[in-house]
Design an enzyme around this catalytic site. Structure first.
Site, PDB file in Angstrom:
ATOM      1  CG  ASP A 148       0.558  -2.050   6.138  1.00  0.00           C
ATOM      2  OD1 ASP A 148      -0.373  -2.126   6.965  1.00  0.00           O
ATOM      3  OD2 ASP A 148       0.442  -1.486   5.033  1.00  0.00           O
ATOM      4  CG  HIS A 206      -1.912   0.988   1.403  1.00  0.00           C
ATOM      5  ND1 HIS A 206      -1.647   2.289   1.773  1.00  0.00           N
ATOM      6  CD2 HIS A 206      -3.247   0.920   1.220  1.00  0.00           C
ATOM      7  CE1 HIS A 206      -2.785   2.963   1.827  1.00  0.00           C
ATOM      8  NE2 HIS A 206      -3.780   2.168   1.490  1.00  0.00           N
TER       9      HIS A 206
HETATM   10  C1  LIG Z   1      -2.408  -2.613   3.766  1.00  0.00           C
HETATM   11  C2  LIG Z   1      -2.741  -1.215   4.188  1.00  0.00           C
HETATM   12  N1  LIG Z   1      -1.784  -0.424   4.684  1.00  0.00           N
HETATM   13  C3  LIG Z   1      -2.024   0.826   5.102  1.00  0.00           C
HETATM   14  C4  LIG Z   1      -3.279   1.371   5.014  1.00  0.00           C
HETATM   15  C5  LIG Z   1      -3.463   2.797   5.457  1.00  0.00           C
HETATM   16  O1  LIG Z   1      -4.226   2.866   6.619  1.00  0.00           O
HETATM   17  P1  LIG Z   1      -4.784   4.280   7.122  1.00  0.00           P
HETATM   18  O2  LIG Z   1      -5.432   4.923   5.950  1.00  0.00           O
HETATM   19  O3  LIG Z   1      -5.758   3.910   8.184  1.00  0.00           O
HETATM   20  O4  LIG Z   1      -3.630   5.057   7.634  1.00  0.00           O
HETATM   21  C6  LIG Z   1      -4.316   0.587   4.508  1.00  0.00           C
HETATM   22  C7  LIG Z   1      -5.690   1.077   4.395  1.00  0.00           C
HETATM   23  O5  LIG Z   1      -6.029   1.950   3.655  1.00  0.00           O
HETATM   24  C8  LIG Z   1      -4.039  -0.726   4.069  1.00  0.00           C
HETATM   25  O6  LIG Z   1      -4.993  -1.497   3.571  1.00  0.00           O
END
Ligand SMILES: Cc1ncc(COP(=O)(O)O)c(C=O)c1O
Ligand SMILES: Cc1ncc(COP(=O)(O)O)c(C=O)c1O
Lengths: 129, 404, 404, 129
Positions: B196, B119
């Protein structure tokens, strides 16, 4: 199940004026990097009238149908009239578009406006550019 | 899963375009049970005050609730409370990790290793950190089946690798990465392992010590909790080495005009007034999930994923991304219909009250890897029912008929 | 101020040690009216989804509410919505400002100017930034009366000064700094002006353009809004120059494994899932304050401050810090009882249900300036009544009798 | 208005063993930088017994009263017994302390424990150090 009005489905299945113009007087590409929609719009203006137009590119049904419909709406029209075209005009010609997809529907119109502007700035015949 | 769970989620009574809402975007964010909504509201109604420093009873009560929430989260992931840092979300947690590790563990010429399936939240902070430190960012490949290319990862892991950052569960492919094994390999190479866990902690039992990682990030809003809160878990000895990302009140010991000394973790990383009510709401979400049982949550997610996978793989015009075995996946499935743009699929389904996500899901490099600009994704949580999945599959057929 | 306002704040029905709660710590954080609590809860109950990217109707509805809250905040401070960045609070906002200005405006040998009266949140980020950039941090002095020493500030302001960061209202002295004039001076010297408005925006009409600053930070939780949300306002052309502090999803345009392009402000500074429900709650708080009228809020604060100041200055064993004119002050008074530690005063008052703050209020250098380790602070908001102030003064006399 | 039990007020107004010991066998300072409380505790251990103790420093009534009471509690007692003293023992001798102020009340006890430990490590007569 609808949501896509008949006019959108029709233009999506049977696009008009799809392809490239051999001798455009104006041309522009607009893209939405976020969903990958890309539309190229080309026009040939002759004597203040849009003599011909083509679109190419790829993307969702709405952007492609909107491009197709748009070319149909403008060919044969005076540039002055086309320049007055509003977002709403295209949207209502499409039979309405859900609000989450307005940017898809309006992508071709943004490209058209750029293409006309690019054409306006062109003072020499296109072949010489 | 008990169908009565749905009654706990007020929003599931909503209708969209005249049809009952079928919410299949839980990987983006989950809905909230009344227990969570009310925990936050009751805190404001009955016990609200700023935490820490207050000498009066109300501040002590608020602090107890806030620290109690930390203890709940800690025990939920098998950790100690002093290893649990409250952040705004996974994104801030990963930025904090990248900042701190950059300042302390990474020198010019070193390498930071991520994967192609990350991500953006687990990619950009490492890009920035590598740039600041003069280090190189490398990315382990993803196979055509949507799995991590373990050989490529091994090839790219070297004594120069100071950090390995990877997703526990991919938010696009659903792939559950074998973090335990990979972390062991990375540790042998001398790298710090950052996980993550945004898509794993909300959906399956996760014990951070068994995982073998050094830092683990996740978000409250994806696990039935409020927005505005997330977690960075870290081994206390590692956290103790890291500098803060945000400085200000409540994270310091002594402050002079020209210097200051940091407090210990976790306070060091919680500068300013923290998301107090959100931490308490997250504590209620943890209670709610534990009452169901994370094994049961996982079982339910697997069942729905199996149903969706089965239906999608059985339709020749559908391409599914990621592993075919529901046991190797999180509670989500990404897919595409031949020749139809994902946004069109999502819009047509929305007309039937079905909310799925279409786009690059904040994973542009991964989509590029598969040569597509976007994909559709259906994702689930405890309140999702098999009926909803069936309904989604039937609507997908109608969308296909409408647009093909 | 209409006494019925108190009915809007459920927590004011609380009792402490058997006595009705008299909450005089609003400068630390304010209580929340039901309208705010319910706005957040209703969002989760009825319209919750992640914002931006969603193609389905529910996501569009949530995005409208989120962006609507931004528009409300913008109009509240006389700004444009694209100049309003949602952060976790003042602390994150000031860290974002310091990070961004450091990367773009400050070189080795340059100077950053703060004042001796800053909250740690408006001091430490500049210390860190100066250290990173090899710049010098200087601090304008505070006079014995608790005012900014304008001459000293002028002396320290030079063409080398790239940033001036100062509080609009001191959270200890109450002093309202003449930001309009000071900002003009600083601009003439070529400095960017950053204002910590954490104690002004909640209590008085503030128009960021009239203020003449370049960046302005404040917190939702001090202005009747939820925890977990704050604001960085900035001139759009300046914001456009600044790099993000947090990177991740939703703040980028194009992302490749090794590089990425940032989105425009404000999205650029809101990486990751933002505090969505908290923004909406803050929007409701702004509506609530506007319905009262910020002039009326200010009038009420001045009246209570005058009452408290009068009472405190009339007691020879009480030392008051800061200006004596209530018109030159925010809605708070810091003080000490001769020979009695502030914590003892706060504890004794707490036994009577009166919550005041005792400590250094995250302003250690300022307390050192006055040669004291700590002070007491009583602070007010719209729900505070003159009776409560009288009650506080009487209890203070009993504390004095008990301990002197 | 109470909250401060009589024993606290009494020790605050009339501190016992306040000052410095000329010949301590153990000494330690504990401080709470956040509220400015500072307590120095000095003891003289003779034959396994706390022969004398003094406290000095400044801070709130609770920390000062606790220091005063603590010296009273320990003088004349065997070190072995004093070392077994629990937080609760001091708190209840103080007549109870509100929970927001426990760290103030326990500051002197933390100093005492350090002072005894420092004394234990000392093998030569103090004058020679
Ligand atoms: C795998 C992953 N990492 C990071 C995130 C980011 O999370 P957030 O937007 O809550 O900071 C998400 C969700 O959007 C995600 O699915
Ligand atoms: C003047 C001032 N600046 C900054 C802050 C920090 O605000 P927050 O804790 O909401 O980040 C505060 C409040 O504590 C304050 O009073």
């Amino acid at each position: 199940m609808t949501g896509y009005e008949e006019v959108i489905l029709d233009h999506w299945r049977h696009p008009r004026h799809k392809g490239r113009l051999p001798d455009p007087t104006g041309s522009a590409i607009e893209a939405n990097p976020l969903c990958g929609d890309v539309v190229r719009l080309e026009v040939r203006v002759e004597g203040g009238t849009i003599a011909d137009a083509r679109f190419s590119g790829e993307g969702c049904a709405i952007s492609q149908a909107a491009a197709s419909l748009l070319t149909e709406l403008i060919v044969g029209k005076p540039v002055a009239e086309v320049e007055k075209m509003k977002d709403e005009d295209l949207l209502s010609a499409l039979g309405g578009v859900v609000r989450t997809r307005l940017s898809c529907a309006l992508l071709p119109l943004r490209a058209l406006r750029k293409a006309l502007a690019s054409g306006a700035q062109r003072t020499s015949p296109p072949g010489e550019v | 899963m008990d169908e009565r769970i749905r009654d706990d989620f007020p929003i599931l009574r909503r209708h969209e375009h005249g049809k009952p809402l079928v919410y299949l975007d839980s990987a983006a964010t989950s809905m909230k049970p009344s227990a969570v909504i009310e925990a936050e509201a009751d805190f404001y109604r009955e016990s609200y005050a700023n935490v820490r420093r207050g000498v009066y009873e109300l501040a002590a009560a608020a602090t107890d609730l806030y620290e109690g929430a930390r203890a709940k989260v800690a025990s939920f992931i098998g950790a100690r409370p002093d290893e649990v840092v409250f952040t705004r979300g996974t994104t801030e947690a990963l930025n904090l990790a990248a900042w701190g590790l950059g300042e302390t563990h990474v020198d010019p010429g070193d390498e930071v290793l991520v994967t192609e399936m990350e991500h953006h939240a687990n990619l950009l902070p490492w890009q920035e950190m590598a740039r600041r430190q003069g280090a190189h960012l490398r990315a382990a490949a993803v196979t055509q089946d949507g799995e991590l290319d373990r050989d490529d990862l091994r090839r790219k892991l070297s004594p120069r690798t100071k950090v390995l950052a990877l997703a526990h569960v991919s938010n696009v492919l659903g792939t559950v990465n074998p973090v335990v094994e990979i972390a062991a390999e990375a540790h042998r190479a001398g790298a710090v392992v950052v996980v993550d866990a945004a898509q794993s902690v909300p959906h399956m039992p996760v014990d951070v010590r068994e995982l073998g990682a050094d830092l683990v990030a996740f978000s409250g809003h994806k696990m039935l909790g409020p927005t505005g809160i997330g977690i960075l878990w870290g081994r206390n000895d590692l956290l103790s080495e890291l500098p803060p990302l945000l400085t200000g009140g409540e994270m310091v010991r002594e402050v002079w005009l020209n210097w200051a000394t940091w407090d210990d973790p976790p306070a060091r990383f919680e500068g300013g007034t923290p998301p107090i009510a959100q931490a308490i709401g997250l504590g209620a979400a943890v209670d709610y999930l534990r009452a169901i049982g994370m094994d049961e949550v996982r079982r339910h997610g697997e069942k729905l994923t199996a149903l969706a996978l089965d239906g999608l793989l059985g339709r020749p015009h559908v391409t599914v991304y990621g592993p075919r075995d529901p046991k190797a996946r999180g509670a989500l499935v990404s897919f595409a219909l031949a020749g139809i743009h994902p946004h069109d699929v999502a819009t047509l389904l929305d007309q039937e009250g079905i909310a799925i996500r279409a786009g690059h899901h904040c994973a542009q490099p991964l989509h590029r890897r598969f040569g597509i600009p976007a994909s559709c994704r259906a994702s689930f949580h405890v309140y999702t029912t098999p009926d909803e999945v069936e309904h989604f599959l039937a609507a997908l057929d109608r969308a296909w008929e409408a647009l093909r």
